[in-house]
Motif scaffolding. Structure first.
Motif, PDB file in Angstrom:
ATOM      1  N   ILE A  71       0.853  -1.192   0.000  1.00 34.83           N
ATOM      2  CA  ILE A  71       0.000   0.000   0.000  1.00 34.83           C
ATOM      3  C   ILE A  71       0.888   1.241   0.000  1.00 34.83           C
ATOM      4  CG2 ILE A  71      -1.738   1.302   1.277  1.00 34.83           C
ATOM      5  CD1 ILE A  71      -2.714  -1.345   2.421  1.00 34.83           C
ATOM      6  N   SER A  72       0.619   2.155  -0.903  1.00 36.51           N
ATOM      7  CA  SER A  72       1.432   3.357  -1.021  1.00 36.51           C
ATOM      8  C   SER A  72       1.193   4.301   0.151  1.00 36.51           C
ATOM      9  CB  SER A  72       1.109   4.083  -2.327  1.00 36.51           C
ATOM     10  OG  SER A  72       1.700   5.369  -2.329  1.00 36.51           O
ATOM     11  N   PRO A  73       2.282   4.851   0.732  1.00 36.60           N
ATOM     12  CA  PRO A  73       2.133   5.855   1.788  1.00 36.60           C
ATOM     13  C   PRO A  73       2.014   7.277   1.241  1.00 36.60           C
ATOM     14  CG  PRO A  73       4.437   5.248   1.575  1.00 36.60           C
ATOM     15  CD  PRO A  73       3.675   4.408   0.569  1.00 36.60           C
ATOM     16  N   PHE A  74       1.981   7.415  -0.081  1.00 38.25           N
ATOM     17  CA  PHE A  74       1.936   8.723  -0.731  1.00 38.25           C
ATOM     18  C   PHE A  74       0.732   9.532  -0.274  1.00 38.25           C
ATOM     19  CE2 PHE A  74      -0.028  10.986  -4.408  1.00 38.25           C
ATOM     20  CZ  PHE A  74       0.848  12.059  -4.460  1.00 38.25           C
ATOM     21  N   ILE A  75       0.973  10.793   0.087  1.00 41.89           N
ATOM     22  CA  ILE A  75      -0.090  11.715   0.488  1.00 41.89           C
ATOM     23  C   ILE A  75      -0.159  12.838  -0.539  1.00 41.89           C
ATOM     24  CG2 ILE A  75      -0.915  13.298   2.263  1.00 41.89           C
ATOM     25  CD1 ILE A  75       0.677  11.657   4.291  1.00 41.89           C
ATOM     26  N   PRO A  76      -1.239  12.928  -1.321  1.00 40.71           N
ATOM     27  CA  PRO A  76      -1.347  13.986  -2.338  1.00 40.71           C
ATOM     28  C   PRO A  76      -1.274  15.372  -1.709  1.00 40.71           C
ATOM     29  CG  PRO A  76      -3.042  12.311  -2.647  1.00 40.71           C
ATOM     30  CD  PRO A  76      -2.415  12.047  -1.312  1.00 40.71           C
ATOM     31  N   LEU A  77      -0.691  16.313  -2.442  1.00 43.12           N
ATOM     32  CA  LEU A  77      -0.599  17.683  -1.983  1.00 43.12           C
ATOM     33  C   LEU A  77      -1.814  18.462  -2.460  1.00 43.12           C
ATOM     34  CD1 LEU A  77       1.077  19.976  -0.644  1.00 43.12           C
ATOM     35  CD2 LEU A  77       2.067  20.401  -2.904  1.00 43.12           C
ATOM     36  N   LYS A  78      -2.562  18.992  -1.518  1.00 47.16           N
ATOM     37  CA  LYS A  78      -3.706  19.827  -1.878  1.00 47.16           C
ATOM     38  C   LYS A  78      -3.191  21.239  -2.162  1.00 47.16           C
ATOM     39  CE  LYS A  78      -6.750  16.594  -1.354  1.00 47.16           C
ATOM     40  NZ  LYS A  78      -7.445  16.022  -2.535  1.00 47.16           N
ATOM     41  N   ALA A  79      -2.906  21.478  -3.419  1.00 49.50           N
ATOM     42  CA  ALA A  79      -2.233  22.719  -3.805  1.00 49.50           C
ATOM     43  C   ALA A  79      -3.223  23.844  -4.066  1.00 49.50           C
ATOM     44  CB  ALA A  79      -1.388  22.483  -5.052  1.00 49.50           C
ATOM     45  N   ASP A  80      -2.833  25.037  -3.686  1.00 51.15           N
ATOM     46  CA  ASP A  80      -3.583  26.235  -4.046  1.00 51.15           C
ATOM     47  C   ASP A  80      -3.281  26.550  -5.503  1.00 51.15           C
ATOM     48  OD1 ASP A  80      -5.029  28.555  -4.070  1.00 51.15           O
ATOM     49  OD2 ASP A  80      -3.546  29.732  -2.960  1.00 51.15           O
ATOM     50  N   ASN A  81      -4.297  26.647  -6.316  1.00 53.25           N
ATOM     51  CA  ASN A  81      -4.102  26.953  -7.728  1.00 53.25           C
ATOM     52  C   ASN A  81      -3.940  28.468  -7.884  1.00 53.25           C
ATOM     53  OD1 ASN A  81      -4.113  27.209 -10.482  1.00 53.25           O
ATOM     54  ND2 ASN A  81      -5.848  25.832 -10.810  1.00 53.25           N
ATOM     55  N   LEU A  82      -2.718  28.904  -8.149  1.00 48.68           N
ATOM     56  CA  LEU A  82      -2.424  30.338  -8.224  1.00 48.68           C
ATOM     57  C   LEU A  82      -3.016  31.004  -9.457  1.00 48.68           C
ATOM     58  CD1 LEU A  82       1.316  30.546  -7.046  1.00 48.68           C
ATOM     59  CD2 LEU A  82      -0.775  30.712  -5.688  1.00 48.68           C
ATOM     60  N   GLU A  83      -3.464  30.201 -10.427  1.00 48.30           N
ATOM     61  CA  GLU A  83      -4.006  30.765 -11.661  1.00 48.30           C
ATOM     62  C   GLU A  83      -5.162  31.719 -11.383  1.00 48.30           C
ATOM     63  OE1 GLU A  83      -5.878  29.300 -15.949  1.00 48.30           O
ATOM     64  OE2 GLU A  83      -5.690  27.897 -14.268  1.00 48.30           O
ATOM     65  N   LYS A  84      -5.962  31.416 -10.365  1.00 53.66           N
ATOM     66  CA  LYS A  84      -7.155  32.227 -10.093  1.00 53.66           C
ATOM     67  C   LYS A  84      -6.815  33.669  -9.743  1.00 53.66           C
ATOM     68  CE  LYS A  84      -7.240  30.576  -5.300  1.00 53.66           C
ATOM     69  NZ  LYS A  84      -7.954  29.716  -4.331  1.00 53.66           N
ATOM     70  N   TYR A  85      -5.577  33.904  -9.296  1.00 56.47           N
ATOM     71  CA  TYR A  85      -5.181  35.259  -8.920  1.00 56.47           C
ATOM     72  C   TYR A  85      -4.738  36.108 -10.114  1.00 56.47           C
ATOM     73  CZ  TYR A  85      -5.001  33.086  -4.294  1.00 56.47           C
ATOM     74  OH  TYR A  85      -5.302  32.400  -3.134  1.00 56.47           O
ATOM     75  N   VAL A  86      -4.342  35.451 -11.220  1.00 56.21           N
ATOM     76  CA  VAL A  86      -3.725  36.197 -12.320  1.00 56.21           C
ATOM     77  C   VAL A  86      -4.243  35.814 -13.703  1.00 56.21           C
ATOM     78  CG1 VAL A  86      -1.580  36.590 -11.035  1.00 56.21           C
ATOM     79  CG2 VAL A  86      -1.819  34.521 -12.435  1.00 56.21           C
ATOM     80  N   SER A  87      -5.215  34.920 -13.784  1.00 56.55           N
ATOM     81  CA  SER A  87      -5.619  34.356 -15.079  1.00 56.55           C
ATOM     82  C   SER A  87      -6.143  35.399 -16.058  1.00 56.55           C
ATOM     83  CB  SER A  87      -6.665  33.259 -14.872  1.00 56.55           C
ATOM     84  OG  SER A  87      -7.814  33.802 -14.240  1.00 56.55           O
ATOM     85  N   ASP A  88      -6.819  36.411 -15.556  1.00 61.96           N
ATOM     86  CA  ASP A  88      -7.471  37.374 -16.459  1.00 61.96           C
ATOM     87  C   ASP A  88      -6.678  38.660 -16.609  1.00 61.96           C
ATOM     88  OD1 ASP A  88      -7.817  38.209 -13.893  1.00 61.96           O
ATOM     89  OD2 ASP A  88      -9.951  38.698 -14.084  1.00 61.96           O
ATOM     90  N   LYS A  89      -5.389  38.608 -16.380  1.00 53.55           N
ATOM     91  CA  LYS A  89      -4.571  39.818 -16.494  1.00 53.55           C
ATOM     92  C   LYS A  89      -3.381  39.574 -17.416  1.00 53.55           C
ATOM     93  CE  LYS A  89      -1.942  40.954 -13.027  1.00 53.55           C
ATOM     94  NZ  LYS A  89      -1.410  41.281 -11.673  1.00 53.55           N
ATOM     95  N   ALA A  90      -2.846  40.661 -17.926  1.00 51.10           N
ATOM     96  CA  ALA A  90      -1.625  40.573 -18.747  1.00 51.10           C
ATOM     97  C   ALA A  90      -0.439  40.261 -17.832  1.00 51.10           C
ATOM     98  CB  ALA A  90      -1.405  41.883 -19.475  1.00 51.10           C
ATOM     99  N   PRO A  91       0.659  39.753 -18.399  1.00 48.00           N
ATOM    100  CA  PRO A  91       1.829  39.463 -17.567  1.00 48.00           C
ATOM    101  C   PRO A  91       2.330  40.699 -16.826  1.00 48.00           C
ATOM    102  CG  PRO A  91       2.061  38.429 -19.710  1.00 48.00           C
ATOM    103  CD  PRO A  91       0.861  39.328 -19.793  1.00 48.00           C
ATOM    104  N   ASP A  92       2.656  40.526 -15.558  1.00 47.84           N
ATOM    105  CA  ASP A  92       3.273  41.605 -14.787  1.00 47.84           C
ATOM    106  C   ASP A  92       4.724  41.806 -15.204  1.00 47.84           C
ATOM    107  OD1 ASP A  92       1.095  42.133 -12.733  1.00 47.84           O
ATOM    108  OD2 ASP A  92       1.440  39.989 -12.407  1.00 47.84           O
ATOM    109  N   ILE A  93       5.361  40.713 -15.569  1.00 55.33           N
ATOM    110  CA  ILE A  93       6.784  40.723 -15.934  1.00 55.33           C
ATOM    111  C   ILE A  93       6.962  39.830 -17.151  1.00 55.33           C
ATOM    112  CG2 ILE A  93       9.105  40.010 -15.200  1.00 55.33           C
ATOM    113  CD1 ILE A  93       8.150  40.572 -12.287  1.00 55.33           C
ATOM    114  N   SER A  94       7.759  40.274 -18.110  1.00 59.23           N
ATOM    115  CA  SER A  94       8.032  39.470 -19.299  1.00 59.23           C
ATOM    116  C   SER A  94       9.535  39.301 -19.478  1.00 59.23           C
ATOM    117  CB  SER A  94       7.451  40.131 -20.554  1.00 59.23           C
ATOM    118  OG  SER A  94       6.038  40.201 -20.480  1.00 59.23           O
TER     119      SER A  94
END
Length: 466
Positions: free
Chosen positions: A320-343
């Motif tokens: 049995i795998s002891p692997f624990i998935p990482l519940k990651a915060d999806n950062l896309e929601k903070y910047v998805s609808d904007k132009a790049p801040d830095i290029s």
């Protein structure tokens, strides 16, 4: 996106008390035996809170050839062909004393660790006989590494200035096999080094160099690494670190493995594969579970390097795998609808320096140290766009950012829906890759191509977080 392979070129004494001088006051006899056998099998190796690293120059037999090279080793200067494994526990402060006994000036960078800027290392010079004590409290568990960041970085890393860092939790103790797999390579001569330098990062699929005279792949400093062993009913973790200065690596298995972590962070969802590609500087952890009554010997390959896995069959149930998935915060929601801040536009050009040809690797048309720094605020999420505008088809730039992990949110405007955390990622030719990133620590944090020939030729700048 598939990342294609590119090429760059006893005796012992028993007593009531056993005292060993090595990298920690808590070292024991079991660890000493592992140095003699396979130091990269860390299954039973003790974690440390007090580590001493000696950087030395020595001669060893690497890939069947005597090589003058550097080593990150212990106080007893045991022979670690791919650097002494540094084993720490998550959340426990570790004191790491680094002593430079190599007779050359260098420094160290703790690749992928979330630590204060004054501990990151690139601006701390270690002259001959110089020493520096680092205080590190690991915030995350996983697979990381330490390596020279002293220019020319390519030369020092190619010659062995690196070591694995493993940050463990109690979950790791559930694995029956825990093995570090340091991926490296050597060239046959300096002339071939120079000849292949211009090819670093190129798509060389039509010119497979595996097994050629110009390059020898290594696993833990050997062309044929120490055997791995596992039984039915057991589960193993293999931790791959691409420590090559310039070369992408392709790992091939004769069975399916389960990918559980990248760049030190567990995935939100593990997946199965039989082979994978890994860019310079990246790490990737896999689980191995084999079943059946028949004992077999399997071969895992990286180019012309290989390691045998000896399977002892039985009728036990699947582990049995002891692997624990990482519940990651999806950062896309903070910047998805904007132009790049830095290029950052990544390009290169060839120039003549007298009678010699030299490559200029550029970010926004400038080479380091003339590249501009990018000012950011601590705690704020930014959208950063990397455009690989190289005109040479197949050129890839694995960009590494110090001090933070990031997520790939889109490519050429198309969302990736990927919550994987990276600190190094290959920006492929002709692609505009958008990332979301947030710095939690103030300071000047380097960002550069981890094809170290490219970094040395100027593809480096920084984020200044305040």
């Amino acid at each position: 996106m598939e990342i294609k392979k590119k090429v760059y070129l006893g005796t012992f004494v028993l007593a009531t008390t056993i005292l060993l001088s090595s990298c920690s006051s808590t070292n024991n006899f079991k660890d000493k035996q592992q140095v003699k056998e396979d130091p990269y099998n860390i299954t039973l190796k003790e974690s440390r809170t007090n580590v001493k690293i000696n950087i030395i120059s020595t001669t060893s037999k690497i890939a069947d050839k005597k090589e003058r090279h550097y080593q990150y080793t212990d106080e007893s200067e045991n022979n670690y062909l791919a650097g002494m494994p540094i084993i720490l526990d998550k959340g426990k402060e570790a004191t790491i004393k680094v002593s430079n006994k190599s007779s050359t000036t260098t420094n160290v960078h703790w690749h992928g660790l979330s630590i204060p800027n004054n501990q990151d290392g690139p601006d701390i010079t270690l002259n001959n006989k110089g020493e520096k004590t680092f205080k590190i409290t690991p915030k995350e568990s996983g697979t990381f590494w330490v390596h020279s960041h002293y220019r020319p970085v390519e030369t020092q890393v190619t010659k062995g200035m690196y070591a694995p860092i493993i940050i463990r939790t109690e979950t790791d103790k559930k694995y029956d096999l825990d093995e570090v797999m340091m991926l490296g390579d050597i060239q046959e001569s300096n002339e071939q080094n120079s000849m292949m330098a211009g090819m670093a990062g190129m798509n060389m699929d039509d010119m497979d160099m595996s097994g050629s005279a110009s390059i020898t792949d290594t696993i833990n400093g050997k062309k044929i690494a120490s055997n791995l062993k596992i039984e039915g009913g057991q589960i193993g973790k293999l931790r791959f670190i691409n420590a090559s200065a310039n070369n992408f690596k392709t790992i091939k298995f004769p069975f399916k493995v389960r990918v559980i972590a990248k760049d030190g962070y567990n995935l939100e969802q593990a997946y199965e594969t039989q082979n994978f590609n890994i860019a310079p500087g990246q790490r990737l952890d896999v689980e191995v579970v084999l079943m059946g009554k028949e004992s077999k010997t399997y071969t895992i390959k990286d180019g012309n390097a290989k390691v045998k896995l000896i399977y002892k069959g039985n009728d036990k149930s699947k582990a049995i795998s002891p692997f624990i998935p990482l519940k990651a915060d999806n950062l896309e929601k903070y910047v998805s609808d904007k132009a790049p801040d830095i290029s950052m536009k990544l390009t290169e050009e060839m120039e003549m320096n007298g009678s010699e040809m030299k490559m200029r690797e550029m970010i926004n048309g400038e080479v380091f140290p003339n590249t501009e720094t990018f000012n950011v605020k601590v705690g704020q999420v930014y959208k950063v766009q990397f455009e690989n505008a190289d005109k040479m088809a197949g050129m890839s730039h694995p960009m590494h950012i110090h001090g933070a992990h990031f997520q790939i949110i889109s490519k050429n405007g198309h969302p990736t829906n990927d919550t994987t955390w990276y600190d190094t990622y290959p920006m492929d030719q002709g692609i505009k890759t958008d990332i979301a990133i947030k710095f939690d620590e103030p300071g000047v944090w380097m960002v550069h191509c981890h094809i170290l020939n490219h970094e040395d030729n100027g593809m480096m700048t920084s984020f200044t977080a305040k």
